[in-house]
Design a protein around this motif. Sequence first.
Motif, PDB file in Angstrom:
ATOM      1  N   PRO A 181      86.171 -94.544  36.997  1.00  0.00           N
ATOM      2  CA  PRO A 181      87.305 -94.939  37.838  1.00  0.00           C
ATOM      3  C   PRO A 181      87.598 -93.862  38.870  1.00  0.00           C
ATOM      4  O   PRO A 181      87.649 -92.676  38.551  1.00  0.00           O
ATOM      5  CB  PRO A 181      88.447 -95.080  36.831  1.00  0.00           C
ATOM      6  N   ALA A 182      87.776 -94.283  40.122  1.00  0.00           N
ATOM      7  CA  ALA A 182      88.017 -93.327  41.203  1.00  0.00           C
ATOM      8  C   ALA A 182      89.213 -93.785  42.021  1.00  0.00           C
ATOM      9  O   ALA A 182      89.288 -94.946  42.426  1.00  0.00           O
ATOM     10  CB  ALA A 182      86.786 -93.196  42.093  1.00  0.00           C
TER      11      ALA A 182
ATOM     12  N   PHE B 185      86.425-100.489  42.349  1.00  0.00           N
ATOM     13  CA  PHE B 185      87.227 -99.644  41.468  1.00  0.00           C
ATOM     14  C   PHE B 185      86.504 -98.383  41.024  1.00  0.00           C
ATOM     15  O   PHE B 185      87.141 -97.395  40.691  1.00  0.00           O
ATOM     16  CB  PHE B 185      87.625-100.426  40.211  1.00  0.00           C
ATOM     17  N   LEU B 186      85.173 -98.425  40.967  1.00  0.00           N
ATOM     18  CA  LEU B 186      84.402 -97.351  40.346  1.00  0.00           C
ATOM     19  C   LEU B 186      83.580 -96.580  41.364  1.00  0.00           C
ATOM     20  O   LEU B 186      83.236 -97.089  42.429  1.00  0.00           O
ATOM     21  CB  LEU B 186      83.479 -97.918  39.269  1.00  0.00           C
ATOM     22  N   ALA B 187      83.265 -95.345  41.009  1.00  0.00           N
ATOM     23  CA  ALA B 187      82.347 -94.522  41.788  1.00  0.00           C
ATOM     24  C   ALA B 187      81.219 -94.093  40.855  1.00  0.00           C
ATOM     25  O   ALA B 187      81.401 -93.983  39.643  1.00  0.00           O
ATOM     26  CB  ALA B 187      83.049 -93.319  42.378  1.00  0.00           C
TER      27      ALA B 187
ATOM     28  N   VAL C  33      91.949-104.640  46.588  1.00  0.00           N
ATOM     29  CA  VAL C  33      90.759-103.902  46.194  1.00  0.00           C
ATOM     30  C   VAL C  33      89.541-104.802  46.361  1.00  0.00           C
ATOM     31  O   VAL C  33      89.565-105.966  45.955  1.00  0.00           O
ATOM     32  CB  VAL C  33      90.882-103.442  44.734  1.00  0.00           C
TER      33      VAL C  33
ATOM     34  N   THR D  16      85.168 -90.480  44.894  1.00  0.00           N
ATOM     35  CA  THR D  16      86.079 -91.225  45.737  1.00  0.00           C
ATOM     36  C   THR D  16      85.703 -92.695  45.746  1.00  0.00           C
ATOM     37  O   THR D  16      84.524 -93.042  45.878  1.00  0.00           O
ATOM     38  CB  THR D  16      86.055 -90.687  47.186  1.00  0.00           C
ATOM     39  N   ARG D  17      86.711 -93.547  45.603  1.00  0.00           N
ATOM     40  CA  ARG D  17      86.477 -94.982  45.625  1.00  0.00           C
ATOM     41  C   ARG D  17      85.835 -95.368  46.953  1.00  0.00           C
ATOM     42  O   ARG D  17      86.329 -95.041  48.027  1.00  0.00           O
ATOM     43  CB  ARG D  17      87.780 -95.737  45.442  1.00  0.00           C
TER      44      ARG D  17
ATOM     45  N   GLN E  65      79.347 -94.954  35.847  1.00  0.00           N
ATOM     46  CA  GLN E  65      80.395 -95.348  36.790  1.00  0.00           C
ATOM     47  C   GLN E  65      81.761 -94.932  36.229  1.00  0.00           C
ATOM     48  O   GLN E  65      82.055 -95.181  35.058  1.00  0.00           O
ATOM     49  CB  GLN E  65      80.376 -96.861  37.046  1.00  0.00           C
TER      50      GLN E  65
ATOM     51  N   ASP F 194      94.226 -98.923  39.747  1.00  0.00           N
ATOM     52  CA  ASP F 194      92.966 -98.300  39.341  1.00  0.00           C
ATOM     53  C   ASP F 194      92.467 -98.919  38.045  1.00  0.00           C
ATOM     54  O   ASP F 194      93.264 -99.347  37.205  1.00  0.00           O
ATOM     55  CB  ASP F 194      93.143 -96.788  39.149  1.00  0.00           C
TER      56      ASP F 194
END
Length: 613
Positions: free
Chosen positions: A239-240, A193-195, A534, A266-267, A237, A87
């Motif tokens: 981290p998810a 990586f981000l939501a 990822v 959620t990613r 944004q 993450d």
Amino acid sequence: MLAGPFGCGGGGGGGATPVPAMGSLEIGFVDSPSKAFQAISVNIVSVRLNPSPTTVSDADPNWVTVTAPPGSGPGELSVNLLDFQNDAVVFNIGQITAQTYHQVEVVFDAALPGMVIPSCTSGTQEGCITANASFTGSTNLVTTFSAGIQITSGGLTPLIIDINPGNPVPPAAPGGNYTLNPSITVVPNTAGFLATVMGTVSGLSSLSGDTINAELTGTNSIVAQAPLPASGFYSIQLPAAVNGTSYDLFVSGTTTFAVASDLTLTRGGPVTTQNLVVTSAGSPVSIVGAVIDARTKGALVGATVNLLLAQKSSVNCMTSNGVGCVVVDTTTSNSAGNYILAEPSPPAGTPYYVQAITTGTETQILPVAFSGTTGICAGSPNPNNCSFSLNNDLITGTIMVDPPPAAGTNVLVTVIAEQTGTGNLVGLTQAAVGFSGSAPFSMEVPPAPPNPNVDLIASAQDAYLGVGTQFSGHQLAVAPNVAPGGVAPTLTVSCLGHGTIAGVANSSDGGTHVRLFQSGVQLMDSTVGSTVPVPGATSTPAFPNQYSFCAPPNTYTVQRFEETAATTVPVGPSPSIVVPTPAPTATAGPCPLCANPTGQCPGNCSATNASPL
């Protein structure tokens, strides 16, 4: 969280210098798994960007800087790269000139750029011992991103940087530095990586000076913070995790607070929309009080005091135990146990709550009413303010060190208490054991009922080459299911040397964990490197599925766990693992198993490979 330096002002004779348009830059880091290491830590001072598409010197005047966040230490942020192998972790958000940048530079501490802790499987040096690291080249790492990073005026732009530590080279002799040859790259697809959460903040014509803040739900741990543009529209944004990460949002600054709780991001999931409404802040109010130990009547120093607001007026933060409530401000009690919170006046119908937390006691939440501008709490031992009297029970016992320390020396032993069957820390104490080989200890823990029994874990603080080590070479002593207010069994720690348990958890994703248990007591948790690349990452993970623990010789069990959106569940059997005691090496010191010729404890390092989980 400010970036700098940025200056603007009047020029001589030609009128005022134009003020450049500014935007926000959100910087995060990721890393790929690394084999045979318990930690690879680096000390990051700042991140710099330059608009030039060709290489320029560090002295170029067009570099702009985002510094380490406030409170992160002496002007730098120390991070373990293995902690974000699955993450992204946000470094900071800074204000920089709105334009396109092509070069990114990460600046590390030149004097001490990092530290390395190898596992016993490295086979070249004593494992589970902290060693300083040095870089083969410059501690300023630069990469060029031809596509460019566009910083928009008034917007928030994410930038994810992959730090690859390379292959650490061990020192030539004990006590030397590990050598790192790291590199950095820009991850082009940050959505991997981000939501995103976005919306509008309304209610006032001007929001100058206000910020949008995101914290992990139920904590005061702010992950990201960004200034609100005049329009009130925000997009941030965060981290998810693969199975979702829960956040609280709040607006703070010159207006009243506006809050939103329990947003699960959620990613790869859809954009989350959350609108907020603020009003003009009235006269400031203050909430003051003291945090007192109910058993000893003494001041509790360093207790965390949080200001809570409920997202909905129907939620009572006291009866819900903080569920549905957001931490919008925090402070700690001073040497006399006193604290103070200065806040904007709450609008009618928006109650404030204060929460007091410290290790070893119960957690309390009290509702706040105001007499003029002063907060008064029902349930406070002082009817004129918001004080707390936190209850606890005392556990007592004895610690033994085998063999006893040499005359004139002692071994410091830390004893922690976890809620039985969990890894939740609820108590902590230390005792110095001298030549007699034993010492009493006492520890405050939350009272029962309603709080559960606790598991105790004792760990000796060892030294290797005169330096304290993170992982003990003494056997860990555990006492499961001890009742608050009771007497614990004697906790004996024996000098046996270091050990490692290493293994793989096949087909792992970003939610895979492996936990280590001794006599049913949870000792450690290891995040497993994912086998799933990822999106946007520069390469497939080099060492997927890997997990390891620094654990002294004993018999343990390991268990695989998978995180879901709501909880973490065990998967598969719990195999038994034995870490053998290293073969004795004759020394003149008091510890008969030390490989170190000076006889220090611990020495030797024994590795055990576990069956795949």
